[in-house]
Write a protein that holds these residues in place. Structure first.
Motif, PDB file in Angstrom:
ATOM      1  N   PRO A 278       0.824  -1.217   0.000  1.00  0.00           N
ATOM      2  CA  PRO A 278       0.000   0.000   0.000  1.00  0.00           C
ATOM      3  C   PRO A 278       0.849   1.254   0.000  1.00  0.00           C
ATOM      4  O   PRO A 278       1.901   1.315   0.623  1.00  0.00           O
ATOM      5  CB  PRO A 278      -0.824  -0.133   1.290  1.00  0.00           C
ATOM      6  N   ARG A 279       0.364   2.233  -0.733  1.00  0.00           N
ATOM      7  CA  ARG A 279       1.004   3.544  -0.763  1.00  0.00           C
ATOM      8  C   ARG A 279      -0.068   4.567  -0.417  1.00  0.00           C
ATOM      9  O   ARG A 279      -1.093   4.645  -1.079  1.00  0.00           O
ATOM     10  CB  ARG A 279       1.588   3.853  -2.140  1.00  0.00           C
ATOM     11  N   VAL A 280       0.169   5.326   0.613  1.00  0.00           N
ATOM     12  CA  VAL A 280      -0.795   6.307   1.077  1.00  0.00           C
ATOM     13  C   VAL A 280      -0.210   7.699   0.911  1.00  0.00           C
ATOM     14  O   VAL A 280       0.841   8.009   1.499  1.00  0.00           O
ATOM     15  CB  VAL A 280      -1.184   6.069   2.554  1.00  0.00           C
ATOM     16  N   ALA A 281      -0.844   8.517   0.111  1.00  0.00           N
ATOM     17  CA  ALA A 281      -0.353   9.891  -0.107  1.00  0.00           C
ATOM     18  C   ALA A 281      -0.572  10.720   1.154  1.00  0.00           C
ATOM     19  O   ALA A 281      -1.632  10.687   1.758  1.00  0.00           O
ATOM     20  CB  ALA A 281      -1.077  10.509  -1.289  1.00  0.00           C
ATOM     21  N   LEU A 282       0.459  11.464   1.560  1.00  0.00           N
ATOM     22  CA  LEU A 282       0.351  12.305   2.742  1.00  0.00           C
ATOM     23  C   LEU A 282      -0.486  13.543   2.456  1.00  0.00           C
ATOM     24  O   LEU A 282      -0.389  14.157   1.404  1.00  0.00           O
ATOM     25  CB  LEU A 282       1.747  12.726   3.212  1.00  0.00           C
ATOM     26  N   ALA A 283      -1.309  13.898   3.408  1.00  0.00           N
ATOM     27  CA  ALA A 283      -2.130  15.098   3.315  1.00  0.00           C
ATOM     28  C   ALA A 283      -2.187  15.719   4.695  1.00  0.00           C
ATOM     29  O   ALA A 283      -1.503  15.277   5.634  1.00  0.00           O
ATOM     30  CB  ALA A 283      -3.526  14.740   2.806  1.00  0.00           C
ATOM     31  N   ALA A 284      -2.988  16.776   4.844  1.00  0.00           N
ATOM     32  CA  ALA A 284      -3.133  17.380   6.164  1.00  0.00           C
ATOM     33  C   ALA A 284      -3.573  16.328   7.172  1.00  0.00           C
ATOM     34  O   ALA A 284      -3.125  16.296   8.315  1.00  0.00           O
ATOM     35  CB  ALA A 284      -4.135  18.527   6.094  1.00  0.00           C
ATOM     36  N   GLY A 300       9.244  -2.044   5.787  1.00  0.00           N
ATOM     37  CA  GLY A 300      10.108  -0.911   6.014  1.00  0.00           C
ATOM     38  C   GLY A 300       9.690   0.315   5.252  1.00  0.00           C
ATOM     39  O   GLY A 300      10.482   1.210   4.981  1.00  0.00           O
ATOM     40  N   GLY A 301       8.402   0.354   4.870  1.00  0.00           N
ATOM     41  CA  GLY A 301       7.901   1.477   4.099  1.00  0.00           C
ATOM     42  C   GLY A 301       7.289   2.522   4.990  1.00  0.00           C
ATOM     43  O   GLY A 301       7.319   2.444   6.220  1.00  0.00           O
ATOM     44  N   ARG A 302       6.721   3.560   4.380  1.00  0.00           N
ATOM     45  CA  ARG A 302       6.049   4.628   5.113  1.00  0.00           C
ATOM     46  C   ARG A 302       5.013   5.237   4.191  1.00  0.00           C
ATOM     47  O   ARG A 302       5.093   5.113   2.954  1.00  0.00           O
ATOM     48  CB  ARG A 302       7.054   5.701   5.532  1.00  0.00           C
ATOM     49  N   PRO A 303       4.007   5.891   4.721  1.00  0.00           N
ATOM     50  CA  PRO A 303       3.017   6.526   3.881  1.00  0.00           C
ATOM     51  C   PRO A 303       3.653   7.493   2.902  1.00  0.00           C
ATOM     52  O   PRO A 303       4.475   8.314   3.290  1.00  0.00           O
ATOM     53  CB  PRO A 303       2.097   7.244   4.886  1.00  0.00           C
ATOM     54  N   GLY A 304       3.246   7.373   1.663  1.00  0.00           N
ATOM     55  CA  GLY A 304       3.761   8.261   0.626  1.00  0.00           C
ATOM     56  C   GLY A 304       5.136   7.860   0.145  1.00  0.00           C
ATOM     57  O   GLY A 304       5.705   8.522  -0.713  1.00  0.00           O
ATOM     58  N   GLY A 305       5.734   6.759   0.700  1.00  0.00           N
ATOM     59  CA  GLY A 305       7.083   6.394   0.311  1.00  0.00           C
ATOM     60  C   GLY A 305       7.148   5.602  -0.951  1.00  0.00           C
ATOM     61  O   GLY A 305       6.170   5.282  -1.558  1.00  0.00           O
TER      62      GLY A 305
END
Length: 305
Positions: A278-284, A300-305
């Motif tokens: 999953p890839r989650v785009a960062l927003a407010a 080892g991932g992160r949102p938006g990574g």
């Protein structure tokens, strides 16, 4: 700006589709579904991933023999059966409950009807279901939730050229459509990507089946599905109409084999796609499900990574 893919097929009557999904199959799975299942199972030789667990979506219609082929191929994997319609649960369970003296017991793990693992299954097998769904995008999204990260979906369905001979006949006679519209494989690919799958691979072939008579052809068609078109005949037809249909069918569907045999075309679409991390785009404010967060942390991932 990306837009959502159109909901296809738009001609399906949702109420009719629901009635069909609840109808318990009479006897064995349709022969054509089993044949397509065999051909789709053969394609698995090109996928090197060895699932730890897999699930079969509605094998009552998708094919019991096809289920056995997968159980034999992945004999060390945990198998699950997902029967979305409660009416089909008991007959499916009975059909797959091989007695202790049957050789089928040794062809693979006995399937579980429990809820699949929370993290999903490595392979979701869905044979000949998608073309009968009133909301296919919602069904694909449901399949996406059932597949584990790095797992894959394998499915088949009818394509636009299916029973084209019947369509021609109905048009010539001035009758309502012979069936609902079937979706093109490119549109299925778009919907897979929209649902979150990646690297969809689509393939198509045409199969021509022949029968000794119009009666035999129509009898087998009834095992494969129903006409779900919103503009179909609104009520039952009488004996005169059925007689006219049987007499007219050889004019548009006469087999090259001759001897009065009837031939009908079926376009078969095969597809598979993987579920990426999953890839989650960062927003407010960003919402991430617990399952997605676990998957990203494990990789080892992160949102938006």
């Amino acid at each position: 700006m990306a837009t959502d893919p159109p909901q296809r097929p738009p001609t399906i009557d949702a109420a009719a589709a629901a009635r069909w999904s609840r109808l318990v199959p009479d006897g064995n799975s349709p022969w054509l579904h089993e044949e397509i299942g065999r051909r789709m199972e053969d394609r698995l030789q090109w996928i090197k991933t060895q699932p730890r667990h897999w699930a079969d979506w509605s094998p009552a219609r998708g094919g019991m023999e096809a289920h056995a082929l997968l159980a034999r191929r992945y004999r060390d994997a945990a198998a699950f059966v997902i029967e979305p319609e409660p009416a089909l649960l008991a007959p499916t369970r009975e059909a797959l409950a091989a007695p202790w003296w049957s050789a089928r017991r040794w062809q693979g793990a006995r399937p579980s009807f429990d809820v699949p693992p929370e993290e999903g299954v490595d392979l979701l097998w869905a044979n000949m279901a998608l073309h009968m769904a009133a909301d296919p995008q919602a069904l694909i999204a449901r399949w996406h939730r059932l597949v584990a990260t790095d797992g894959f979906l394998m499915f088949s369905c009818f394509g636009p050229d299916t029973v084209r001979e019947l369509r021609v006949l109905h048009e010539r006679q001035g009758w309502p459509p012979a069936s609902h519209e079937f979706t093109d494989m490119h549109d299925w690919g778009d919907m897979l990507v929209h649902a979150g799958f990646a690297e969809p691979v689509m393939d198509m072939e045409r199969i021509v089946l022949t029968w000794p008579s119009a009666e035999a052809a129509l009898a087998e068609l009834r095992t494969l599905g129903r006409n779900l078109h919103r503009a179909r005949f609104p009520a039952l037809r009488g004996r005169t109409w059925h007689r006219n249909l049987r007499r007219a069918l050889p004019d548009v569907a006469l087999s090259a084999e001759g001897a009065g045999r009837i031939a009908l075309t079926f376009e078969i679409i095969y597809g598979h796609a993987f579920k990426p991390a999953p890839r989650v785009a960062l927003a407010a404010e960003s919402a991430v499900s617990l399952r997605e967060m676990r998957s990203m942390l494990q990789r080892g991932g992160r949102p938006g990574g």
